[in-house]
Design an enzyme around this catalytic site. Structure first.
Site, PDB file in Angstrom:
ATOM      1  N   GLY A   1     -10.681  -4.230   1.903  1.00  0.00           N
ATOM      2  CA  GLY A   1      -9.344  -4.355   2.500  1.00  0.00           C
ATOM      3  C   GLY A   1      -9.052  -5.650   3.234  1.00  0.00           C
ATOM      4  O   GLY A   1      -7.893  -6.027   3.374  1.00  0.00           O
TER       5      GLY A   1
ATOM      6  N   ASP B   1      -8.280   2.393  12.400  1.00  0.00           N
ATOM      7  CA  ASP B   1      -7.570   3.676  12.329  1.00  0.00           C
ATOM      8  C   ASP B   1      -8.324   4.665  13.219  1.00  0.00           C
ATOM      9  O   ASP B   1      -8.134   4.688  14.432  1.00  0.00           O
ATOM     10  CB  ASP B   1      -7.507   4.101  10.859  1.00  0.00           C
ATOM     11  CG  ASP B   1      -6.732   5.379  10.629  1.00  0.00           C
ATOM     12  OD1 ASP B   1      -6.101   5.862  11.575  1.00  0.00           O
ATOM     13  OD2 ASP B   1      -6.748   5.909   9.507  1.00  0.00           O
TER      14      ASP B   1
ATOM     15  N   LYS C   1      -3.733   1.175  14.282  1.00  0.00           N
ATOM     16  CA  LYS C   1      -2.817   2.322  14.245  1.00  0.00           C
ATOM     17  C   LYS C   1      -2.809   3.018  15.586  1.00  0.00           C
ATOM     18  O   LYS C   1      -3.863   3.185  16.203  1.00  0.00           O
ATOM     19  CB  LYS C   1      -3.271   3.323  13.182  1.00  0.00           C
ATOM     20  CG  LYS C   1      -2.686   3.058  11.826  1.00  0.00           C
ATOM     21  CD  LYS C   1      -2.902   4.241  10.899  1.00  0.00           C
ATOM     22  CE  LYS C   1      -2.814   3.774   9.471  1.00  0.00           C
ATOM     23  NZ  LYS C   1      -3.186   4.813   8.515  1.00  0.00           N
TER      24      LYS C   1
ATOM     25  N   PHE D   1       0.693   5.617   6.696  1.00  0.00           N
ATOM     26  CA  PHE D   1      -0.192   5.018   5.702  1.00  0.00           C
ATOM     27  C   PHE D   1       0.497   3.790   5.108  1.00  0.00           C
ATOM     28  O   PHE D   1       1.611   3.888   4.601  1.00  0.00           O
ATOM     29  CB  PHE D   1      -0.546   6.027   4.606  1.00  0.00           C
ATOM     30  CG  PHE D   1      -1.603   5.504   3.686  1.00  0.00           C
ATOM     31  CD1 PHE D   1      -2.938   5.568   4.061  1.00  0.00           C
ATOM     32  CD2 PHE D   1      -1.266   4.910   2.488  1.00  0.00           C
ATOM     33  CE1 PHE D   1      -3.932   5.045   3.235  1.00  0.00           C
ATOM     34  CE2 PHE D   1      -2.249   4.386   1.659  1.00  0.00           C
ATOM     35  CZ  PHE D   1      -3.579   4.463   2.040  1.00  0.00           C
TER      36      PHE D   1
ATOM     37  N   ASP E   1      -5.039  -0.905   0.332  1.00  0.00           N
ATOM     38  CA  ASP E   1      -4.790  -0.225  -0.943  1.00  0.00           C
ATOM     39  C   ASP E   1      -4.389   1.225  -0.772  1.00  0.00           C
ATOM     40  O   ASP E   1      -4.606   1.845   0.268  1.00  0.00           O
ATOM     41  CB  ASP E   1      -6.071  -0.229  -1.791  1.00  0.00           C
ATOM     42  CG  ASP E   1      -7.131   0.720  -1.222  1.00  0.00           C
ATOM     43  OD1 ASP E   1      -7.464   0.590  -0.037  1.00  0.00           O
ATOM     44  OD2 ASP E   1      -7.601   1.619  -1.958  1.00  0.00           O
TER      45      ASP E   1
HETATM   46  P1  IMP Z   1     -11.274   3.966  10.213  1.00  0.00           P
HETATM   47  O1  IMP Z   1     -12.750   4.017   9.913  1.00  0.00           O
HETATM   48  O2  IMP Z   1     -10.663   5.340  10.251  1.00  0.00           O
HETATM   49  O3  IMP Z   1     -10.922   3.141  11.425  1.00  0.00           O
HETATM   50  O4  IMP Z   1     -10.562   3.371   8.943  1.00  0.00           O
HETATM   51  C1  IMP Z   1     -10.607   2.073   8.605  1.00  0.00           C
HETATM   52  C2  IMP Z   1     -10.549   1.877   7.112  1.00  0.00           C
HETATM   53  O5  IMP Z   1      -9.756   2.881   6.444  1.00  0.00           O
HETATM   54  C3  IMP Z   1      -9.869   0.573   6.869  1.00  0.00           C
HETATM   55  O6  IMP Z   1     -10.809  -0.466   6.752  1.00  0.00           O
HETATM   56  C4  IMP Z   1      -9.083   0.808   5.591  1.00  0.00           C
HETATM   57  O7  IMP Z   1      -9.850   0.442   4.466  1.00  0.00           O
HETATM   58  C5  IMP Z   1      -8.819   2.292   5.546  1.00  0.00           C
HETATM   59  N1  IMP Z   1      -7.442   2.615   6.024  1.00  0.00           N
HETATM   60  C6  IMP Z   1      -7.078   3.171   7.195  1.00  0.00           C
HETATM   61  N2  IMP Z   1      -5.749   3.308   7.297  1.00  0.00           N
HETATM   62  C7  IMP Z   1      -5.241   2.815   6.143  1.00  0.00           C
HETATM   63  C8  IMP Z   1      -3.886   2.651   5.643  1.00  0.00           C
HETATM   64  O8  IMP Z   1      -2.867   2.984   6.282  1.00  0.00           O
HETATM   65  N3  IMP Z   1      -3.778   2.104   4.397  1.00  0.00           N
HETATM   66  C9  IMP Z   1      -4.847   1.712   3.651  1.00  0.00           C
HETATM   67  N4  IMP Z   1      -6.122   1.821   4.084  1.00  0.00           N
HETATM   68  C10 IMP Z   1      -6.312   2.376   5.325  1.00  0.00           C
HETATM   69 MG    MG Z   2      -9.402   0.917   1.851  1.00  0.00          MG
END
Ligand code: IMP
Ligand code: MG
Length: 190
Positions: free
Chosen positions: A43, A101, A130, A151, A158
């Site tokens: 990403g 996130d 977020k 999202f 992606d």
């Molecule tokens: P976390 O581990 O929940 O903080 O998520 C982080 C990863 O989830 C990011 O590096 C993204 O690849 C993916 N992600 C989280 N939210 C989104 C979104 O809204 N769109 C696309 N990918 C997301």
């Molecule tokens: Mg991703």
């Protein structure tokens, strides 16, 4: 592709203007230090390319590939795709990711670098954060934009590996979410 996008949340020009500010701050903070930047793939690839070209410091770049999301939902576990981590002994580490996130990804990765790999410091930098309750209490040291809990796709982000090359950050139409999910399911089952 453009017809799949419901609304643009952050225009490319706004992103690039913010990258100028973030790069200036990072350049000030890391001047004179041995810096290794760790890009979290997939990403962050566009973010990293645009940000690093604005940082006129000597630095090393390495990439880590992890996955936590399937479709629009976090799976709750972080999967490291490679077993060998970069050598960061005696170096300052800056982790770059597209979005913070739940915090699980950044937490898992920064813990790995702080525990036993001998990094002098570990900081994190994300393009987006977020506004959600974090599973792991973690804050990024540098944040491009704080966004509501939607999202989003584009600028590297992606949905089922689609839309990463959309130049701005946007929200998909529900019809596009359904169509891409159905296509991916068919491909998987055939
Ligand atoms: P976390 O581990 O929940 O903080 O998520 C982080 C990863 O989830 C990011 O590096 C993204 O690849 C993916 N992600 C989280 N939210 C989104 C979104 O809204 N769109 C696309 N990918 C997301
Ligand atoms: Mg991703």
């Amino acid at each position: 592709m453009q017809e799949d996008i419901e609304s643009i949340l952050i225009h490319e020009s706004t992103i690039l203007a913010r990258l100028d500010e973030m790069a200036a701050e990072i350049t000030r903070d890391y001047a004179g230090k041995d810096l290794t930047v760790i890009a979290i793939l997939n990403g962050s690839f566009i973010f990293v390319a645009d940000l690093l070209r604005r940082i006129p410091l000597p630095l090393q770049v390495d990439c880590l590939s992890v996955a936590s999301y399937h479709g629009t939902k976090s799976t709750g576990t972080i999967h490291f795709r490679q077993t060998n981590l970069p050598d960061v002994k005696g170096r300052h580490v800056l982790i770059l990711d597209d979005i913070l996130d739940s915090g699980l990804t950044i937490h898992a990765i920064s813990t790995r670098f702080l525990d036993g790999l001998g990094a002098l410091s570990v900081k994190t930098c994300v393009l987006l954060e977020k506004q959600v309750e974090k599973v792991k209490e973690i804050r990024a040291d540098y944040v491009g934009f704080s966004i509501e809990n939607k999202f989003v796709i584009g600028y590297g982000l992606d949905y089922l590996e689609h839309y990463r090359h959309v130049s701005s950050i946007g929200v998909l139409k529900p019809s596009a979410i359904e169509r891409v999910a159905a296509e991916s399911k068919n491909k998987f089952e055939s």
